[in-house]
Design a protein around this motif. Structure first.
Motif, PDB file in Angstrom:
ATOM      1  N   UNK A  12       0.751  -1.224  -0.040  1.00 16.01           N
ATOM      2  CA  UNK A  12       0.146  -0.108  -0.035  1.00 16.01           C
ATOM      3  C   UNK A  12       1.084   1.374  -0.063  1.00 16.01           C
ATOM      4  N   UNK A  13       1.954   1.109   0.826  1.00 18.32           N
ATOM      5  CA  UNK A  13       2.881   2.526   0.892  1.00 18.32           C
ATOM      6  C   UNK A  13       3.262   3.283  -0.286  1.00 18.32           C
ATOM      7  N   UNK A  60      -2.443  -2.968  -8.517  1.00 17.39           N
ATOM      8  CA  UNK A  60      -3.169  -2.262  -7.527  1.00 17.39           C
ATOM      9  C   UNK A  60      -3.341  -3.105  -6.299  1.00 17.39           C
ATOM     10  N   UNK A  61      -3.054  -2.583  -4.868  1.00 14.77           N
ATOM     11  CA  UNK A  61      -3.326  -3.477  -3.974  1.00 14.77           C
ATOM     12  C   UNK A  61      -4.826  -3.937  -3.619  1.00 14.77           C
ATOM     13  N   UNK A  62      -5.706  -3.054  -4.129  1.00 19.71           N
ATOM     14  CA  UNK A  62      -7.214  -3.684  -3.626  1.00 19.71           C
ATOM     15  C   UNK A  62      -8.163  -3.131  -4.769  1.00 19.71           C
ATOM     16  N   UNK A  63      -8.679  -4.032  -5.193  1.00 25.84           N
ATOM     17  CA  UNK A  63      -9.629  -4.194  -6.395  1.00 25.84           C
ATOM     18  C   UNK A  63     -11.100  -4.020  -5.759  1.00 25.84           C
ATOM     19  N   UNK A  64     -11.932  -3.306  -6.445  1.00 33.22           N
ATOM     20  CA  UNK A  64     -13.464  -3.221  -5.881  1.00 33.22           C
ATOM     21  C   UNK A  64     -14.131  -3.158  -7.252  1.00 33.22           C
ATOM     22  N   UNK A  65     -14.924  -4.440  -7.661  1.00 33.93           N
ATOM     23  CA  UNK A  65     -15.392  -4.685  -8.703  1.00 33.93           C
ATOM     24  C   UNK A  65     -17.068  -4.459  -8.412  1.00 33.93           C
ATOM     25  N   UNK A  66     -17.588  -3.834  -9.533  1.00 27.26           N
ATOM     26  CA  UNK A  66     -18.891  -3.625  -9.623  1.00 27.26           C
ATOM     27  C   UNK A  66     -19.566  -3.786 -10.596  1.00 27.26           C
ATOM     28  N   UNK A  67     -20.841  -4.537 -10.435  1.00 28.95           N
ATOM     29  CA  UNK A  67     -21.688  -4.828 -11.664  1.00 28.95           C
ATOM     30  C   UNK A  67     -21.965  -6.549 -11.744  1.00 28.95           C
ATOM     31  N   UNK A  68     -22.208  -6.638 -13.125  1.00 29.89           N
ATOM     32  CA  UNK A  68     -22.794  -8.363 -13.189  1.00 29.89           C
ATOM     33  C   UNK A  68     -23.893  -8.793 -12.253  1.00 29.89           C
ATOM     34  N   UNK A  76      -8.246  -1.018   4.443  1.00 34.46           N
ATOM     35  CA  UNK A  76      -7.126  -0.356   4.140  1.00 34.46           C
ATOM     36  C   UNK A  76      -6.462   0.094   5.464  1.00 34.46           C
ATOM     37  N   UNK A  77      -7.263   0.306   6.420  1.00 32.37           N
ATOM     38  CA  UNK A  77      -6.632   0.680   7.642  1.00 32.37           C
ATOM     39  C   UNK A  77      -6.017  -0.581   8.510  1.00 32.37           C
ATOM     40  N   UNK A  78      -6.372  -1.760   8.341  1.00 31.59           N
ATOM     41  CA  UNK A  78      -5.935  -2.955   8.740  1.00 31.59           C
ATOM     42  C   UNK A  78      -4.501  -3.474   7.971  1.00 31.59           C
ATOM     43  N   UNK A  79      -4.738  -3.405   6.691  1.00 35.28           N
ATOM     44  CA  UNK A  79      -3.548  -3.335   5.777  1.00 35.28           C
ATOM     45  C   UNK A  79      -2.453  -2.512   6.220  1.00 35.28           C
ATOM     46  N   UNK A  80      -2.794  -1.222   6.472  1.00 33.95           N
ATOM     47  CA  UNK A  80      -1.613  -0.293   6.626  1.00 33.95           C
ATOM     48  C   UNK A  80      -0.994  -0.670   8.133  1.00 33.95           C
ATOM     49  N   UNK A  81      -1.979  -0.920   8.978  1.00 27.71           N
ATOM     50  CA  UNK A  81      -1.214  -1.450  10.404  1.00 27.71           C
ATOM     51  C   UNK A  81      -0.357  -2.584  10.083  1.00 27.71           C
TER      52      UNK A  81
END
Ligand code: ATP
Ligand code: MG
Length: 581
Positions: A469-470, A526-534, A568-573
């Protein structure tokens, strides 16, 4: 940011001239493009990642007490002449003469800034009360590298963080050195890099005065030995072996000393072929000139001499290979036939030499070698030293472990410089008793481009890059699968709410098939992917998938933003748990 508004030229094919993974992935993911050998454009994604790495470096430098300034890349050649670095850099230093007004100016482009920073300090610091001081900058450096290669790992123009510290005594230097060392560990850990601090050649101060920070990688250009049992790690120039002077001297089955004809055969390889022997049965006799005196150095045929160790062992200030005339004088033969038997100069030997029974060496006569060479009978040694490069399977110098050899990428270097620059540039201070002394210096470099390149080299899979992430170009990518209003009307608010929550997010608003979008997202990493649809959207859920996790999770549309923020907060930590205090 919207994908259609930025500039991300990804490539489907592996570029033909990119030899190693980091170079291939950085080109394919649209991070960099080559302008010419050694000079690269950072495209928007690459530039974002680089700027994030730079920000981490800056934060840690400031936390360690260093003060930022900015010095010109353009420098007068005279400064390099005063410190002797015009000669030392040779062809690596970019410099040229140019007309200005009626006269000519001789410019150089800074390969580092020891001269410039010392010159500033010389002019403005005069008392012990003004010290210690640590100055740093993050700036472009220029080096005419003999072989620029491997993408941005080795270029002629690169971004370096360089820091310089100034002290009244060694104690103060050691304190700052430790602070910098800790800051470096934090920089590389925060950047998500695997790294190993290794002992490096220490220069004038000697002892534990220089460390390189290496990312272990099979394509790294540096070679390191490390002990898997203790923390010992050193670069090859520096690495000690745990070998000791052997107790055995003369081989019990000593053969007769025999002179054999070896016309025009001089190299270890040629001799071993002609005499049908292994290189480890041979003694290499290297003639050096050490502080103007000739000396013969004996190294086993299959080993490489380490000149820094040789210099230390004999306490010489200067050491260079002897010229032909000197070799003729001490051996009585042309180059290639030297040996310890009857040689007319001092001889020192590596610890492995007494263990070679019936050795083969040059005969100190043209076109001849000796076989059956036996220590104690044919030549004498009072002691032996560690004079060669360490290697895999050598004993560890610090414990009873066995060394292993790995390759590494040098991402940073900390160095106790001493007074080399302050003496030549007259940077002095007055102590409490008004006595004048040269200021003591340390210098500390980080290759910011190499942080990114070393990450790309070591953190990828078959589909592309995997960023922490950093330093990821974007933390989150939001992918609407279709262009239908229902999909767009769900994706847009998720995207804008993440933006409002200060998430570094990219919306893939291209009119592309889902397959293309997924491929590109994996390629860039990209660390995190948000997929919308289908089907998901029909069920009222969106899919979250971490680049480094195998499977996606489903969350209700209404919880999408809060879940992303929480994860994201958990991953940063989690990333920060790897950062040393
Ligand atoms: P190398 O041995 O790889 O040539 P160096 O020891 O000459 O590097 P330093 O003078 O110690 O390099 O520079 C500090 C840092 O700058 C290095 O640790 C490295 O990360 C980076 N660096 C040096 N040369 C280059 C280059 N040509 N391209 C990119 N980064 C570089
Ligand atoms: Mg270095």
């Amino acid at each position: 940011m919207r994908w259609t508004k930025t500039f991300i030229p990804t490539l489907k094919e592996v570029p033909a001239d990119a030899e190693i993974p980091s170079h291939q992935w950085m080109l394919r993911a649209g991070l960099i493009r080559q302008l010419m050998a050694g000079a690269y454009t950072y495209l928007p994604l690459g530039w974002k990642a680089l700027r994030k790495a730079e920000a981490i470096v800056r934060e840690e430098m400031e936390a360690a007490g260093a003060i930022e300034l900015h010095m010109p890349a353009l420098q007068p050649i005279e400064l390099f002449e005063r410190t002797g670095r015009r000669e030392a850099f040779g062809n690596v230093l970019f410099h040229w003469e140019q007309k200005r007004g009626g006269s000519k100016v001789h410019f150089a482009l800074g390969p580092t800034h020891e001269e410039v920073v010392t010159e500033i300090v010389a002019k403005h610091i005069s008392s012990y009360r003004q010290l210690p001081l640590t100055l740093f900058q993050i700036q472009t450096k220029f080096r005419n590298e003999e072989r620029p290669r491997f993408g941005v790992l080795r270029t002629s123009e690169f971004l370096m963080k360089d820091a310089y510290s100034f002290h009244v005594n060694l104690e103060s230097l050691n304190e700052t050195y430790q602070a910098m060392y800790r800051a470096y560990c934090r920089v590389f850990a925060r950047s998500g890099l695997d790294f190993l601090p290794v002992e490096a050649e220490s220069g004038p101060i000697g002892g534990d005065a220089s460390h390189e920070f290496m990312t272990p990688s099979k394509n790294g250009e540096d070679r390191i030995v490390r002990c898997p049992k203790c923390s010992y790690a050193a670069n090859l120039e520096r690495a000690d072996t745990g070998r000791k002077p052997p107790s055995r001297a003369v081989a019990s089955n000593a053969a007769a000393l025999t002179k054999v004809d070896t016309p025009k055969v001089t190299s270890i390889e040629q001799v071993s072929k002609l005499l049908k022997c292994r290189p480890d049965q041979m003694i290499k006799t290297l003639i050096y000139t050490a502080d103007d005196q000739p000396i013969a150095v004996l190294i086993r045929g299959d080993h490489d001499a380490n000149e820094a160790k040789i210099r230390r062992a004999i306490g010489a200030k200067s050491l260079e290979m002897a010229d032909e005339a000197t070799i003729l004088k001490v051996t009585g033969a042309p180059v290639g036939f030297a040996g310890p038997v009857g040689i007319k100069c001092d001889v020192i030997a590596d610890h492995d030499i007494p263990l070679i029974a019936n050795a083969i060496t040059g005969a100190n006569a043209a076109d001849a070698h000796f076989t059956g060479v036996t220590l104690g009978r044919d030549y004498l040694l009072t002691t032996t030293h560690d004079l060669r490069m360490a290697g895999a399977s050598d004993p560890c110098p610090k414990c009873d472990g066995t060394l292993e050899l790995v390759h590494g990428i040098e991402v940073g270097h900390v160095f106790k410089l001493g007074t080399k620059y302050t003496v030549s540039l007259d940077a002095n201070f007055l102590d409490e008793k008004e006595q004048r002394h040269p200021i003591i210096m340390g210098c500390y470099g980080i290759g910011v481009n190499r942080i990114i390149a070393a990450l790309a080299e070591t953190k990828h899979d078959a589909n592309g890059l995997i960023w922490p992430l950093s330093v990821a170009p974007y933390e989150v990518i939001v992918i609407p699968l279709q262009e239908e209003p229902a999909v767009v009307q769900t994706a847009e608010p998720i995207y804008s709410q993440l933006q409002q929550s200060h998430v570094d997010v990219l919306l893939d608003d291209r009119a592309q098939r889902a397959g293309v979008k997924f491929k590109d997202a994996d390629l860039i990493g990209f660390p995190l992917r948000v997929v919308i649809g289908g089907k998901g959207l029909q069920e009222g859920v969106v899919e979250l998938k971490w680049r480094d996790q195998p499977a996606p999770t489903k969350v209700p549309v209404a919880d999408a933003v809060s879940t992303v923020l929480k994860q994201l907060a958990e991953r940063r930590a989690q990333e920060l748990t790897k950062v040393p205090a």
